[in-house]
Design an enzyme around this catalytic site. Structure first.
Site, mmCIF file in Angstrom:
data_model
loop_
_atom_site.group_PDB
_atom_site.id
_atom_site.type_symbol
_atom_site.label_atom_id
_atom_site.label_comp_id
_atom_site.label_asym_id
_atom_site.label_seq_id
_atom_site.Cartn_x
_atom_site.Cartn_y
_atom_site.Cartn_z
ATOM 1 C CB CYS A 1 -1.498 -1.083 -4.965
ATOM 2 S SG CYS A 1 -1.219 -2.819 -5.405
ATOM 3 C CB SER B 1 -2.830 -7.658 -11.002
ATOM 4 O OG SER B 1 -4.125 -7.336 -10.548
ATOM 5 C CG ASN C 1 2.315 1.390 -3.186
ATOM 6 O OD1 ASN C 1 2.450 0.753 -4.226
ATOM 7 N ND2 ASN C 1 2.817 2.597 -3.022
ATOM 8 C CB SER D 1 14.826 2.318 -13.553
ATOM 9 O OG SER D 1 15.375 3.506 -14.071
ATOM 10 N N GLY D 2 17.859 2.313 -13.135
ATOM 11 C CA GLY D 2 19.165 2.431 -12.494
ATOM 12 C C GLY D 2 19.289 3.461 -11.404
ATOM 13 C CB VAL E 1 12.449 9.150 -23.620
ATOM 14 C CG1 VAL E 1 13.183 9.548 -22.347
ATOM 15 C CG2 VAL E 1 11.589 10.309 -24.127
#
Length: 642
Positions: free
Chosen positions: A2, A51, A74, A358-359, A285
């Site tokens: 958030c 959410s 957050n 992710s790494g 990507v």
């Protein structure tokens, strides 16, 4: 995941709902699903929600049983279920199943020690009306951002700087010392930002706003404790167990998950481990320039692991079209070109999932950067007395630049503290003298980059050189570059990024691995590679780290050249930057007389940031991408891993 904002009126005047609403609105991308506010006496709390956990009931701000404490938070707390059960046994009553409500009750129970008990990524603020204080904290490693500023009237805390800029009385001024350090590190190191008077809450710190002042306190510190008594196999097995447990913890959500996939060990390991628990969607990507794309290797890894794989190819034109908005999302300049590709892969992922793993962090924790091999290559210098090192340096600096081995002698004659500034060293002090304008060189409060790094190295005495380098990168590069771009570029797409390597339990074990097992067998992070080999294709185990490579070197000679020249002329930074020298570097680069791409890019990103935030030449409205809107409409399929 958030966005939060908090406002404390120092004059004890009523807090203004209009201000906190404006501060919240500008970070719509961090939470397009919901908003919420609490205004009481001289404080106001604001919230934007994405959410993830307790989708139905986790509306914030949240309150305790007596409604005399309120919280906005957050991030994600991965041990909240265990904490929740412990707190229930002690009589606490919960009205949601939200991990953030758990933080509030934990604060009721243990007070300001609450952050010490949390495992996860977080930034939160609690209004304690009993004590009339605003209390908050940021997670151990700085995965989630948190900033603060103060005016004559108010103290503001927020997930993003752009929220603080909505506060009356906050000025848009360049922090000149921060700019100097940006030229060294390609980001502004903690606790400064590129804005005068706006600061970061450092990782592993809590804060209290009381009596019109904000006070910061460290609640945890990074400590390495290598255990030389254990065999190599112990660390391999322990790393595998710690990482599998962490990946499992990071699966907690009520929405669809996926993972980023490049071609290296780190992201491939995360996908391989995640695949043992559930089917996985993966996202990659690449660029359209040959030699600057890892898509083929990522595709082969995805096929080997059996994932549902998606990829996107980005052209120079696409990169350039999105660049201004993405600099706006960054809040302050971070001159890492891969940040922009990270945005595009996050955009792709946001069409399919709400959470990605992710790494990030594997290199800092397990010794993965190639520069960490340098102490081994320079070991012949390690036993030399200081006077001999000094003599070698003096002689080497007088050699012509064409002499092979000159740089080796210079670096070998220096201690690690003298030669290593972290993973980025953009401009030397000598080159800065050409880049900055004359009046800026006389800045009264300027400190050298050595003063930034020495403050960190001071706490790493007793470690070997490789561990010192890891310690420095954890306190600078990881938080200032890696995690900053990871948060801002994913949240720009309303996507939550989770990093299982950057976990207190994982670090607790990784910190015990001796350097002889990290840098070994002709490679880096040797223990991790061995621990992950059963999850990876054989060809991935030994592949060098590339991540998402960006062809800025090529683009600045071609597609970006005209744009770069125009930006240099148009940007109103003559009081800071010697434009003639920047133009000289650009033309030298184009003609192939030297590779100035990283230096030029660092300047261009600053100039574009200056146009957006200081000159306010470009403006951007709060925005939720069509992909996110489509994902929200199609989110009827809810899956829970508890």
């Amino acid at each position: 995941m958030c966005g939060i904002v908090s406002l404390y009126n120092k004059r004890q005047q009523p807090a203004q709902l209009e201000t906190i609403t404006a501060m919240s609105k500008v970070i719509l991308h961090r939470g397009p699903d919901d908003d919420g506010f609490h205004v009481e006496e001289n404080i106001a709390l604001g919230f934007r929600r994405l959410s993830i956990i307790d989708v139905a009931g986790g509306h914030q701000p949240l309150f305790n049983e007596n409604r005399d404490m309120w919280i906005v938070g957050n991030g994600e707390v991965y041990n909240y279920k265990e904490l929740q059960e412990w707190l229930k046994d002690r009589g606490h009553q919960f009205h949601t199943d939200s991990d953030i409500e758990t933080i509030l009750h934990l604060y009721e129970e243990v007070g300001v020690d609450a952050p010490k008990h949390l495992r996860g990524m977080f930034g939160f603020t609690i209004w304690d009306s009993r004590r009339k204080i605003l209390f908050g904290a940021r997670d151990h490693f700085g995965i989630k951002p948190l900033y603060y500023t103060q005016t004559n009237d108010s103290i503001g805390v927020a997930s993003e700087i752009k929220s603080l800029l909505e506060m009356p009385g906050v000025k848009r001024e360049v922090n000149k010392t921060g700019f100097y350090h940006y030229l060294t590190f390609q980001y502004v190191p903690d606790p400064e930002t590129m804005y005068e008077g706006i600061y970061r809450i450092p990782p592993a710190h809590s804060f209290i706003v009381e009596n019109d002042q904000i006070k910061l306190t460290r609640y945890w510190d990074v400590q390495f404790a290598p255990d030389e008594s254990k065999p190599f196999s112990y660390f391999v097995e322990g790393t595998r167990a710690a990482m599998l447990e962490s990946v499992d913890k990071h699966r907690v959500s009520e929405v669809k998950r996926g993972a980023f996939l490049s071609s290296g060990v780190d992201s491939s390991s995360i996908v391989g481990m995640l695949r043992t628990f559930e089917p996985v969607k993966t996202f990659s990507v690449g660029s359209d320039i040959p030699g600057y794309s890892e898509l083929e290797y990522a595709r082969r890894t995805a096929q080997y692991l059996g994932t549902e794989h998606y990829e996107t190819v980005i052209s120079a034109e696409q990169y350039m079209d999105e660049l201004p908005r993405l600099i706006w999302h960054q809040d302050e300049p971070v001159a890492d070109p891969s940040a922009i590709l990270l945005y595009f892969v996050a955009q792709l992922a946001s069409e399919h999932v709400t959470v990605v793993l992710s790494g990030e962090g594997a290199d800092e924790f397990f010794g993965g950067y190639n520069i960490y091999r340098e102490p081994q290559s320079l070991r012949m210098f390690s036993g030399m007395p200081d006077w001999m090192r000094g003599s070698i340096r003096s002689l080497a600096t007088k050699l012509p630049d064409t002499v092979k081995g000159k740089n080796f002698l210079i670096r070998g004659s220096k201690t690690v503290e003298e030669r290593f500034f972290g993973n980025a060293l953009i401009f030397s002090e000598e080159m800065k003298a050409h880049v900055v304008t004359e009046n800026l060189k006389l800045l009264a409060d300027y400190h050298t980059p050595w003063e930034i790094t020495q403050a960190v190295y001071k706490n790493a005495q007793g470690y070997d050189d490789v561990t010192k380098m890891q310690y420095l990168d954890i306190h600078t590069w990881l938080r200032g570059n890696i995690l900053m771009k990871a948060d801002k570029m994913t949240m720009a797409n309303s996507l939550e990024l989770r990093v299982p390597f950057i976990d207190p339990k994982v670090f607790e074990f990784a910190a015990t691995i001796p350097t002889k097992y990290k840098i070994a067998n002709g490679t880096t992070k040797h223990v991790l590679r061995e621990a992950m080999k059963d999850f990876l294709p054989p060809e991935i185990k030994t592949r060098p780290k590339l991540g998402f490579p960006v062809p800025t070197r090529y683009w600045l000679k071609n597609q970006f050249y005209k744009w770069a020249k125009e930006l240099i002329f148009e940007s109103k930074v003559d009081h800071l930057i010697n434009k003639a020298y920047v133009l000289y570097m650009l033309d030298e680069h184009r003609e192939g007389h030297g590779d100035y791409s990283r230096k030029i890019w660092t300047i261009l990103v600053f100039m574009l940031w200056h146009q957006i935030f200081i000159e306010q030449k470009h403006s951007f409205e709060p925005y939720v991408s069509p992909a996110v809107e489509m994902r929200r409409k199609n989110s009827s399929s809810i899956e829970q891993i508890g």
